[in-house]
Write a protein that holds these residues in place. Structure first.
Motif, short mmCIF file in Angstrom:
data_model
loop_
_atom_site.label_atom_id
_atom_site.label_comp_id
_atom_site.label_asym_id
_atom_site.label_seq_id
_atom_site.Cartn_x
_atom_site.Cartn_y
_atom_site.Cartn_z
N ARG A 129 22.77 28.55 34.50
CA ARG A 129 24.18 28.13 34.56
C ARG A 129 25.12 29.30 34.25
O ARG A 129 25.96 29.23 33.37
N VAL A 130 24.94 30.37 35.01
CA VAL A 130 25.67 31.61 34.73
C VAL A 130 26.79 31.83 35.75
O VAL A 130 26.67 31.45 36.92
N GLU A 131 27.88 32.42 35.27
CA GLU A 131 28.93 32.95 36.14
C GLU A 131 29.06 34.43 35.84
O GLU A 131 29.29 34.82 34.69
N ASN A 132 28.90 35.25 36.87
CA ASN A 132 29.04 36.69 36.72
C ASN A 132 30.38 37.11 37.30
O ASN A 132 30.57 37.09 38.52
N VAL A 133 31.34 37.47 36.45
CA VAL A 133 32.66 37.91 36.91
C VAL A 133 32.51 39.29 37.53
O VAL A 133 32.02 40.22 36.89
N SER A 134 32.92 39.41 38.78
CA SER A 134 32.66 40.65 39.52
C SER A 134 33.51 41.81 39.03
O SER A 134 34.57 41.64 38.41
N GLN A 135 33.04 43.00 39.36
CA GLN A 135 33.76 44.22 39.01
C GLN A 135 35.15 44.24 39.65
O GLN A 135 36.14 44.61 39.00
N VAL A 136 35.24 43.82 40.91
CA VAL A 136 36.53 43.87 41.60
C VAL A 136 37.53 42.90 40.97
O VAL A 136 38.74 43.19 40.92
N THR A 137 37.05 41.77 40.47
CA THR A 137 37.94 40.82 39.80
C THR A 137 38.56 41.46 38.56
O THR A 137 39.76 41.26 38.27
N LEU A 138 37.80 42.23 37.84
CA LEU A 138 38.30 42.89 36.64
C LEU A 138 39.22 44.05 36.98
O LEU A 138 40.25 44.27 36.32
N ILE A 139 38.89 44.80 38.02
CA ILE A 139 39.76 45.90 38.45
C ILE A 139 41.13 45.37 38.84
O ILE A 139 42.16 46.02 38.61
N GLU A 140 41.17 44.17 39.40
CA GLU A 140 42.44 43.54 39.80
C GLU A 140 43.38 43.35 38.61
O GLU A 140 44.59 43.18 38.80
N GLN A 141 42.86 43.38 37.39
CA GLN A 141 43.69 43.15 36.20
C GLN A 141 44.53 44.37 35.83
O GLN A 141 45.38 44.29 34.94
N PHE A 142 44.30 45.50 36.51
CA PHE A 142 45.09 46.72 36.27
C PHE A 142 46.07 46.88 37.43
O PHE A 142 45.68 47.39 38.50
N PRO A 143 47.32 46.47 37.28
CA PRO A 143 48.27 46.48 38.41
C PRO A 143 48.42 47.84 39.08
O PRO A 143 48.41 47.94 40.31
N ALA A 144 48.58 48.90 38.30
CA ALA A 144 48.79 50.23 38.89
C ALA A 144 47.56 50.69 39.65
O ALA A 144 47.66 51.25 40.75
N LEU A 145 46.39 50.47 39.07
CA LEU A 145 45.15 50.86 39.73
C LEU A 145 44.95 50.05 41.01
O LEU A 145 44.56 50.59 42.05
N ARG A 146 45.23 48.76 40.94
CA ARG A 146 45.12 47.89 42.11
C ARG A 146 46.02 48.38 43.24
O ARG A 146 45.61 48.44 44.39
N ALA A 147 47.24 48.78 42.89
CA ALA A 147 48.19 49.25 43.91
C ALA A 147 47.70 50.55 44.55
O ALA A 147 47.78 50.72 45.78
N GLN A 148 47.18 51.46 43.75
CA GLN A 148 46.69 52.74 44.30
C GLN A 148 45.51 52.51 45.25
O GLN A 148 45.43 53.13 46.31
#
Length: 284
Positions: A129-148
């Protein structure tokens, strides 16, 4: 460890508890039963920075179930899964650490287990019963990095073959805008020392982002950054989901300009900041 209680209306509260370590090393935990009178769901948030935190988790789940809370949903958020890097037996006589830890977690019979950016596909396959939050989901939490990344302003660098699949997924997530460059390293299998690092692509005059899941001492990334800067990279940033940084931030000075990470292992305040290294961190 944090304990969050949810009532039937979805309201949440953090529950205080008593915890200490006996002189013999045994962990102790105690809850106030009245704190859970309205609980419909309980979420445990554990940063597994050492073995005592894992033992407290086991004690907490047992204590909660003994409060006749069998019908209450109990979930675990374990962002950094301990022993995730021990996901294969490399030498006869070693333990398969990831399976040992997964078996212990599964024995708790939790309603859900959430991890962040598991080191490989092995851990999610072993957990129930596991959920693995993906790397891209976490990267999305950095607005400036996401924009670049969305504008293709950064070249993505995969530090080794093991990180390639995740690096490609980042590029695909951002519409193929970021260019991907592969790096590879040669290790001495006896000592673990990195003997050589190669970058298989053009980085001259470009801003680059090295992406991986875990940074412990940082040698892989500092050796790679040396090569990137020697080949003319304009700037070097690093994204790692799990920043252990056991050698501190100073080892990155002059090599890696910005580090993006989460507090899955430690808080930003736990590190001695360095003027040459900008640390950006999202929190639980």
């Amino acid at each position: 460890m944090k304990i969050i209680s949810f009532d039937g209306a979805g309201n949440t509260k953090e529950v205080a508890y008593e915890a200490f370590t006996f002189s013999g090393g045994e962990e102790h935990i105690r809850f106030e039963p009245s704190d859970f009178a309205q609980s419909e769901k309980i979420r445990l948030i554990v940063r597994a920075s050492d073995a005592s935190q894992i033992m407290r988790l086991f004690m907490a789940v047992d204590a909660l179930k003994r409060l006749r809370m069998e019908r209450t949903s109990i979930e675990l958020l374990l962002p950094y899964f301990p022993y995730a890097r021990q996901d294969r037996v490399c030498v006869a006589g070693e333990a398969l650490g990831a399976k040992v830890m997964a078996s212990l977690i599964n024995s708790l019979h939790l309603n859900q287990v959430t991890v962040w950016d598991a080191h490989s596909d092995v851990v999610p396959a072993l957990l129930d019963r596991v959920e693995n939050v993906s790397q891209v989901t976490l990267i999305e939490q950095f607005p400036a990095l996401r924009a670049q990344l969305s504008r293709g302003e950064l070249v993505l660098v995969s530090p080794d073959a093991g990180a390639s699949k995740k690096t490609i997924k980042i590029a695909e997530h951002f519409g193929g805008e970021p260019e991907v460059v592969q790096a590879q390293k040669v290790r001495d299998l006896k000592t673990g020392d990195i003997l050589q690092t190669q970058v298989l692509g053009e980085v001259r005059g470009k801003d680059v982002l090295i992406a991986d899941d875990i940074c412990d001492g940082g040698r892989t990334f500092t050796e790679l950054a040396k090569v990137l800067k020697a080949q003319g990279a304009k700037s070097v940033a690093l994204y790692v989901t799990h920043g252990i940084f056991s050698q501190g931030l100073a080892v990155f000075a002059g090599l890696i300009d910005t580090i993006y990470t989460t507090n899955s292992c430690r808080d930003k305040a736990d590190f001695i900041q360095h003027s040459d290294v900008q640390l950006e961190m999202i929190e639980l």
